[in-house]
Design a protein around this motif. Sequence first.
Motif, short mmCIF file in Angstrom:
data_model
loop_
_atom_site.label_atom_id
_atom_site.label_comp_id
_atom_site.label_asym_id
_atom_site.label_seq_id
_atom_site.Cartn_x
_atom_site.Cartn_y
_atom_site.Cartn_z
N ALA A 340 0.84 -1.20 0.00
CA ALA A 340 0.00 0.00 0.00
C ALA A 340 0.87 1.25 0.00
O ALA A 340 0.58 2.22 -0.72
CB ALA A 340 -0.92 -0.01 1.23
N ALA A 345 -0.32 4.99 -1.00
CA ALA A 345 -1.13 5.28 0.18
C ALA A 345 -0.24 5.80 1.31
O ALA A 345 0.98 5.63 1.29
CB ALA A 345 -1.88 4.02 0.63
N ILE A 370 -4.47 3.32 7.31
CA ILE A 370 -3.91 3.71 6.02
C ILE A 370 -4.87 4.68 5.34
O ILE A 370 -6.06 4.37 5.19
CB ILE A 370 -3.67 2.49 5.11
CG1 ILE A 370 -2.86 1.42 5.84
CG2 ILE A 370 -2.95 2.90 3.84
CD1 ILE A 370 -2.66 0.15 5.03
N VAL A 373 -6.22 5.34 0.16
CA VAL A 373 -6.29 4.07 -0.55
C VAL A 373 -7.19 4.21 -1.77
O VAL A 373 -8.22 4.89 -1.72
CB VAL A 373 -6.82 2.97 0.40
CG1 VAL A 373 -7.04 1.66 -0.35
CG2 VAL A 373 -5.84 2.77 1.56
N MET A 377 -5.32 -0.60 -5.73
CA MET A 377 -4.23 -1.06 -4.87
C MET A 377 -4.46 -2.50 -4.43
O MET A 377 -5.59 -2.93 -4.17
CB MET A 377 -4.11 -0.16 -3.64
CG MET A 377 -3.67 1.25 -3.96
SD MET A 377 -3.52 2.27 -2.46
CE MET A 377 -2.97 3.83 -3.19
N SER A 379 -3.73 -3.87 -1.64
CA SER A 379 -4.24 -3.95 -0.27
C SER A 379 -5.75 -3.76 -0.22
O SER A 379 -6.41 -4.26 0.71
CB SER A 379 -3.57 -2.89 0.62
OG SER A 379 -3.90 -1.58 0.17
N TYR A 380 -6.31 -3.07 -1.21
CA TYR A 380 -7.75 -2.90 -1.26
C TYR A 380 -8.44 -4.13 -1.85
O TYR A 380 -9.49 -4.56 -1.37
CB TYR A 380 -8.13 -1.67 -2.09
CG TYR A 380 -9.63 -1.55 -2.31
CD1 TYR A 380 -10.47 -1.21 -1.25
CD2 TYR A 380 -10.20 -1.83 -3.54
CE1 TYR A 380 -11.85 -1.13 -1.44
CE2 TYR A 380 -11.57 -1.74 -3.74
CZ TYR A 380 -12.38 -1.40 -2.67
OH TYR A 380 -13.75 -1.33 -2.85
N GLN A 390 -8.37 0.69 6.23
CA GLN A 390 -7.99 1.51 5.09
C GLN A 390 -9.06 2.58 4.86
O GLN A 390 -10.26 2.28 4.91
CB GLN A 390 -7.82 0.64 3.85
CG GLN A 390 -6.73 -0.41 4.02
CD GLN A 390 -6.59 -1.28 2.80
OE1 GLN A 390 -5.82 -0.95 1.88
NE2 GLN A 390 -7.31 -2.37 2.77
N MET A 392 -10.73 5.37 2.33
CA MET A 392 -10.91 5.85 0.98
C MET A 392 -11.77 7.11 1.03
O MET A 392 -12.58 7.28 1.94
CB MET A 392 -11.57 4.79 0.11
CG MET A 392 -10.83 3.45 0.13
SD MET A 392 -11.63 2.17 -0.87
CE MET A 392 -11.09 2.64 -2.51
#
Length: 497
Positions: A340, A345, A370, A373, A377, A379-380, A390, A392
Amino acid sequence: MTATIGHFINGQLVTTTGRMQDVHNPATGESERSVLLASKQTVQQAIDSAQAAFPAWRNTPVLKRARVMFKFKQLLEENAEYIGQLIGQEHGKISHDAAGEIQRGIENVEFACGAPQLLKGEHSKNVGPNIDSWSEFQPLGVVTGITPFNFPAMVPLWMFPLAIVCGNTFVLKPSERAPSSTLFIAQLLKQAGLPDGVMNVVNGDKEAVDELLTNPTVKAVSFVGSTAIAEYIYTTANAAGKRCQALGGAKNHAIVMPDADMDNAVNQLLGAAFGSSGERCMALSVVVAVGEKAGDALVEKMQQAMSDLKVGAYSDATNDFGPLISCQHRDKVSGYLSSAEQQGAKIVVDGRGTKVKGYDNGFFIGATLIDGVTADMDSYKAEIFGPVLQVMRVDTMQQAMQLIDGHEYGNGTCIFTRDGEAARYFSDHIQVGMVGINVPLPVPVAYHSFGGWKRSLFGDLHAYGPDGVRFYTKRKTITQRWPSSGVREGATFAFPS
């Protein structure tokens, strides 16, 4: 010398020779037990035991089956503290979190106690001249459950109490990472009066799973785990002609609207994101802030609140959450944090490198936040399954909903708002199976049913509750006629009406 965990077959603890696997205490990093991994022959022994017990158990009056569950519920309550200790030692779950897991499992046993009402059929008299018709719900036979490490008590209790009270016999394959609590609970069932062979437990890995999926005696399979394995379970079981429900992974989003009670939302998000170290299929791992002002306020307040979180061993009830299940999983979660960061991010609160005094070798990651995001990504896209939240940012609620609907998972979601119209629109239109309105973990109570949409569930019926009764039974409809004595009727060739 470490203790060896075996199997529970035909009412007896069974040890076998063959392959074994270490069971670690994730807080210490040490192997404290070993678990035997069942061969195909051991699984067959359990299936044979269940099959032999089925005819008598099927014909046991449903009220007597329910009474076993009433006694079982009492024994679970009496032994809850010890079961929680076993969960803590092998999963790392803090004592108060383990207590909540056990209570949720007990509530499913309470639902199963209502079997005499749940299994009542339907009856219609005189559907035709002297003809009565009715339906009844009959058990399937030998059924099986394959359950995950993160809820070693609750998820099995979603399955076998209802399956057994419906007249089936059961073979359970719990996670080999946290087997002790499940094995102990099975012994409580015998203590409650369950006949030998009705409930069996085999510990094992893929060899045991594949035998359960393909063995012709097994009629149905319930599974909870990752999506990749859920899809494999579902396709394999279906190819073998079995009924199957396979619950998979999740990426649960929370929308925070500009009008939300931000302090309340933050408090709710803390527990939903970091409770049980994020190792929940209902964990809130993504929060979508609508508007920059809401996003800035959310990140600021989350950062402040997270500074008070305490991570450590299960035995200290002042801890908020514990370690991850293994060093490999800890490293995997750390890898998602690094990716990330590399993809743009911002890690606002970094849980990597967390050390707990006295537990230097534990598999710990601290709470992580984080920001910035985006949907592209890694990680998403992935289910991280760790204490990671995370953030957004979008401009509108519609954009937030498009994010959620566009993700491959559809397990759970929630919205924080004071606007009833927005909440109603969200709950009506979002493409997710379980929805919360200012409720971050919308896990249905035992008399409803649990399940997601899209790639979070393979199968038509959800777990436990009313869907559970339907999954573990098959409907039979009977039409009966007793003609009047002395009346002879001619043949009829038209379709009956």
